[in-house]
Design an enzyme around this catalytic site. Structure first.
Site, PDB file in Angstrom:
ATOM      1  N   SER A  49      55.234  38.915 -11.412  1.00  0.00           N
ATOM      2  CA  SER A  49      56.269  38.007 -10.908  1.00  0.00           C
ATOM      3  C   SER A  49      57.026  38.618  -9.731  1.00  0.00           C
ATOM      4  CB  SER A  49      57.264  37.698 -12.020  1.00  0.00           C
ATOM      5  OG  SER A  49      58.337  36.973 -11.473  1.00  0.00           O
ATOM      6  N   LYS A  54      58.211  26.245 -19.985  1.00  0.00           N
ATOM      7  CA  LYS A  54      59.142  25.338 -19.293  1.00  0.00           C
ATOM      8  C   LYS A  54      59.459  24.054 -20.066  1.00  0.00           C
ATOM      9  CE  LYS A  54      57.989  26.892 -14.668  1.00  0.00           C
ATOM     10  NZ  LYS A  54      57.275  26.625 -13.430  1.00  0.00           N
ATOM     11  N   GLU A  99      70.843  16.490 -15.913  1.00  0.00           N
ATOM     12  CA  GLU A  99      70.180  15.191 -15.738  1.00  0.00           C
ATOM     13  C   GLU A  99      68.818  15.309 -15.036  1.00  0.00           C
ATOM     14  OE1 GLU A  99      73.034  12.413 -14.127  1.00  0.00           O
ATOM     15  OE2 GLU A  99      71.352  11.080 -13.633  1.00  0.00           O
ATOM     16  N   ASP A 110      62.422  23.633  -9.779  1.00  0.00           N
ATOM     17  CA  ASP A 110      61.018  23.614  -9.322  1.00  0.00           C
ATOM     18  C   ASP A 110      60.718  22.391  -8.463  1.00  0.00           C
ATOM     19  OD1 ASP A 110      59.909  25.888 -10.411  1.00  0.00           O
ATOM     20  OD2 ASP A 110      59.274  24.902 -12.263  1.00  0.00           O
ATOM     21  N   GLY A 156      46.737  19.911 -14.178  1.00  0.00           N
ATOM     22  CA  GLY A 156      47.625  20.524 -15.158  1.00  0.00           C
ATOM     23  C   GLY A 156      48.654  19.517 -15.652  1.00  0.00           C
ATOM     24  N   LEU A 179      43.915  16.253 -22.775  1.00  0.00           N
ATOM     25  CA  LEU A 179      44.125  14.914 -22.203  1.00  0.00           C
ATOM     26  C   LEU A 179      45.460  14.295 -22.629  1.00  0.00           C
ATOM     27  CD1 LEU A 179      42.633  13.003 -20.318  1.00  0.00           C
ATOM     28  CD2 LEU A 179      41.677  11.870 -22.323  1.00  0.00           C
TER      29      LEU A 179
END
Ligand code: ATR
Length: 285
Positions: A20, A71, A83, A107, A131, A158
């Protein structure tokens, strides 16, 4: 670095975190802005998420970032969710406000900013998103907000692709949405942009490529949110085919700066713009 009894702790939790760049970004900013804080990385298994958050509270951790694969799962352990993060169904930034952990998402905005900075128009475009984790959820929803024509979400599992596609369909009924298995990219040769939000190709599995790109036309843009390695196998192969490529560095820096904005209540864009020097720094690392 002048660590003393007053030094505050900020950190990243994820798995893997060993390549990272977030500590470089945040410790650089702390130094530049003379903030008495340090930023560390913790490799956390999903089974330890709840106890980690409890321990962070006991230790008085002021804020942290969340990365692959937590996440979405982190959301149920937080005291409240802002929000935007609730809307994007993904949290990558947490702030300790009077002992309560509040989740945010930087993000989505970080991703969109990286495209706007390159004058890339999203309106009416057809976008294939690979993804269906937190990054995909935030990015896909932001793409819908930007007015793309169609979003296709492909994922190994899926059901997760279906969930994001259904959310987008319910929120934006004027945007076309489809979902499919990860190995069905060949069904969408007409796309304008491909965005990899899987961890395929990320260090240490750098020899992997998420989809066969030979079906796409030369005008597509291939964006990989992965930034380690700098040029993933997907980006390398895309570049060789003459596609325009973008790696995850700008999004990473943008989301990091936006996290700082949340942690330290920076107003407006002034502090944010001043911190843009970080991009030059990170490009040298
Ligand atoms: P983040 O929240 O950062 O997006 P995540 O929720 O762990 O992280 O999502 C990672 C994505 O990469 C998921 O779409 C995952 O697919 P699954 O939903 O099927 O788990 C995808 N992914 C990770 N490793 C993969 C692999 N080896 N093959 C295919 N997809 C993979």
């Amino acid at each position: 670095m002048n660590i003393d009894y007053n030094t505050n702790l900020y950190c990243l939790i994820g798995n893997p975190i060993n390549k990272s760049l977030s500590p470089k970004i945040h410790n650089y900013i702390f130094k530049e802005k003379n903030i008495n804080s340090v930023y560390l990385c913790f490799n956390i298994d999903e089974k330890n998420l709840a106890s980690t958050l409890n321990n962070f509270k006991v230790l008085g951790v002021k804020g942290f970032n969340v990365t692959i694969p937590h996440k979405v799962k982190i959301m149920k352990y937080l005291d409240d969710i802002d929000e935007e993060a609730r809307y994007l169904e993904s949290v990558n930034t947490v702030k300790n406000i009077k002992g309560r952990f509040i989740g945010y998402n930087t993000d989505g905005l970080g991703f969109i900013k990286s495209l706007k900075d390159r004058n890339i128009e999203l309106r009416n475009k057809n976008v294939l998103v690979l993804g269906a984790g937190g990054a995909s959820s935030a990015i896909s929803t932001k793409l819908a907000l930007e007015g793309v024509n169609k979003i296709i979400i492909l994922n190994r599992t899926l059901d997760k692709a279906k969930k994001i596609a259904t959310n987008i369909y319910e929120k934006f009924n004027d945007i076309k949405v489809e979902y499919n298995n990860l190995d069905k990219a060949y069904k969408y040769p007409y796309i304008d942009m491909l965005i990899n939000c899987t961890s395929i190709g990320m260090y240490p599995n750098i020899d992997r490529i998420p989809v066969d790109i030979s079906v796409f036309n030369k005008k597509i843009i291939v964006y990989d949110v992965v930034y380690k390695p700098n040029k993933t196998k997907l980006l390398d192969a895309s570049e060789k085919r003459g596609f325009k490529i973008i790696n995850g560095i700008d999004m990473l820096v943008n989301q990091g700066l936006l996290s700082q904005k949340i942690w330290f209540n920076y107003e407006g864009n002034e502090s944010y713009n001043k911190l843009n020097g970080i991009k030059n720094f990170i490009n040298r690392v």
